[in-house]
Design a protein around this motif. Sequence first.
Motif, mmCIF file in Angstrom:
data_model
loop_
_atom_site.group_PDB
_atom_site.id
_atom_site.type_symbol
_atom_site.label_atom_id
_atom_site.label_comp_id
_atom_site.label_asym_id
_atom_site.label_seq_id
_atom_site.Cartn_x
_atom_site.Cartn_y
_atom_site.Cartn_z
ATOM 1 N N PHE A 5 0.826 -1.209 0.000
ATOM 2 C CA PHE A 5 0.000 0.000 0.000
ATOM 3 C C PHE A 5 0.860 1.259 0.000
ATOM 4 O O PHE A 5 0.423 2.323 -0.420
ATOM 5 C CB PHE A 5 -0.898 0.053 1.240
ATOM 6 N N MET A 6 2.066 1.169 0.567
ATOM 7 C CA MET A 6 2.962 2.322 0.601
ATOM 8 C C MET A 6 3.715 2.420 -0.719
ATOM 9 O O MET A 6 3.859 3.508 -1.274
ATOM 10 C CB MET A 6 3.932 2.160 1.777
ATOM 11 N N PRO B 297 1.463 3.776 -4.391
ATOM 12 C CA PRO B 297 1.238 5.194 -4.696
ATOM 13 C C PRO B 297 2.537 5.981 -4.884
ATOM 14 O O PRO B 297 2.597 6.871 -5.742
ATOM 15 C CB PRO B 297 0.448 5.722 -3.494
ATOM 16 N N GLY C 237 0.165 7.057 0.465
ATOM 17 C CA GLY C 237 0.668 5.808 1.038
ATOM 18 C C GLY C 237 0.545 5.805 2.552
ATOM 19 O O GLY C 237 0.119 4.812 3.150
ATOM 20 N N CYS C 238 0.914 6.923 3.182
ATOM 21 C CA CYS C 238 0.855 6.984 4.644
ATOM 22 C C CYS C 238 -0.569 6.787 5.159
ATOM 23 O O CYS C 238 -0.795 6.052 6.113
ATOM 24 C CB CYS C 238 1.405 8.314 5.145
#
Lengths: 272, 296
Positions: B177-178, B181, B223-224
């Motif tokens: 997920f990080m 993006p 991402g964060c």
Amino acid sequence: MRRFSWFNATSLTLGFAFLYLPMIILIIYSFNSSRLVTVWAGFSTQWYGALLQNESFLDAAWVTVQVAVASSTIATVLGTMGAYVLVRGGRFMGRTVFSGMIYAPLVMPEVITGLSLLLLFIGIGLDRGIFTIVLAHTTFSMCFVSVVVSSRLVSFDKSLEEAALDLGCTPFDAFRLVTLPIIAPAVISGWLLAFTLSLDDLVIASFTAGPSATTLPIRIFSAVRLGVSPEINALSTIMIAIVTIGVITASIITKRNSLAQQRDEQAAARTA
Amino acid sequence: MRRFILIAVPYLWLLALFLVPFLIVLKISLSDIALSIPPYTPQLDLSAGWDGIKSFLSELDFENFTFLTQDPLYWKAYVSSLQIAAISTLLTLLVGYPIAYGMAQAPDEWRPTLLLLVILPFWTSFLIRVYSWIGILSNEGFLNQFLLWTGIISTPLTILNTNTAVYIGIVYTYLPFMILPIYSALEKMDGSLLEAAEDLGCSRLSAFWLITIPLSKAGIIAGCFLVFIPALGEFVIPSLLGGSDTLMIGKVLWEEFFSNRDWPVASAVAVILLLILVIPIVLFQRNEQKQREMDQ
């Protein structure tokens, strides 16, 4: 200008080692003959045999597959409808609420989704079992399908649909003959996403499953809480193998399709 | 008519199975625990008409919420969830950025394969990926065996069942997920900007700091949030890798519900968790919106 330096190479190597080593270790040790999972004692496939004899795992696997097929199929239909409504539906009463309900489940913590559905099922006196898990899984995965499908719907040329309508198609035929074939890749990936989400889900299933239906993740979770076991390693290996084959096949097919499409387009451009 | 059905079916489905259940949680969070089935009171009795509704409403109160503020267990759990989620998000960024950067710099023909390698773990079972770390981090696990063998340590480290194991678990499971993006932001970047900077006398490090980082800011922010939001309500990771002192709100809610069978308090915990989540979700939406406007 791209510069692929030693720094890039190192970070990629370390990064992918981090991503894959745990799974590789798991796979290797599923062939360990010792019950002590961290001590190598020789090659053996006995844990796979033990797994095939373990009725409770097999039953749970069957329940999981049934739930995943049913929920992902219903979710794909509902999610595609939802995406169509969001992108092409125009204005209607409560549109904001609708789009909110599509996006909210994506970020909703699973514990809350699970808890709220369980309270609903108890409130209306619905017996918990496969049926309630299907309802729960359909609800959150239809939102994922909607997002995937609507991103495809947004990018495609609306005039194609309008042309079909002008040429005498009913709206339904226009959808079936023009829109659906174009968004089909997104619908398929939506189904696959819904299917995997359902296979994977532990938390929501734990809340919505009754004593009559246990899914594989619930079964694995209760076994894993007691520590590492070689049977679970074997089971994990099988699951990783299925996913890997599936993802690689899907990516090859997509690549081939897009190449074929490119060829067709070039051929069409030449004849024109 | 067709249009009506098209809208009504998904609408009613979500109304019945998403919004209504949530309203039930809200309602039960205002109720009191009772020794009955279901274990809370008051019950709405529609057959009594208006009086039934009135007496029902008068019995609802915020007692559970006051209870949550008084018992230190709960606010400690919220604070520690926020802390664990924030620290793990930062760690995921530190691990993920170099990978995304390396992918964006890699030769064109490698990139589809690299992308596939990042996405593949995402399709594999979450539970199995968390489980795979138990064997690595335990006292006699692979990490300790390796470190003992190399002589870096002489006694095994206790990592499993601590917060460190939870950090590792979150970084590991949410890494894609990080990466994704950030990678998509870096990939769009125009390399000639860096060349220009270097021609103008910028060192590579300061060019990275002044150009690459700001241009990938949107990816970093996205991402964060994609890591922070799900990490906050995480249940599986703290319960498998964390210890008995690892307080995370997802775990507290689960135990309140399944072990203590206190439905009203579990519901109140859920309502507060959601209120806490609203802020990062709104910020995330804003970031996405801004990005879309800039792309157009």
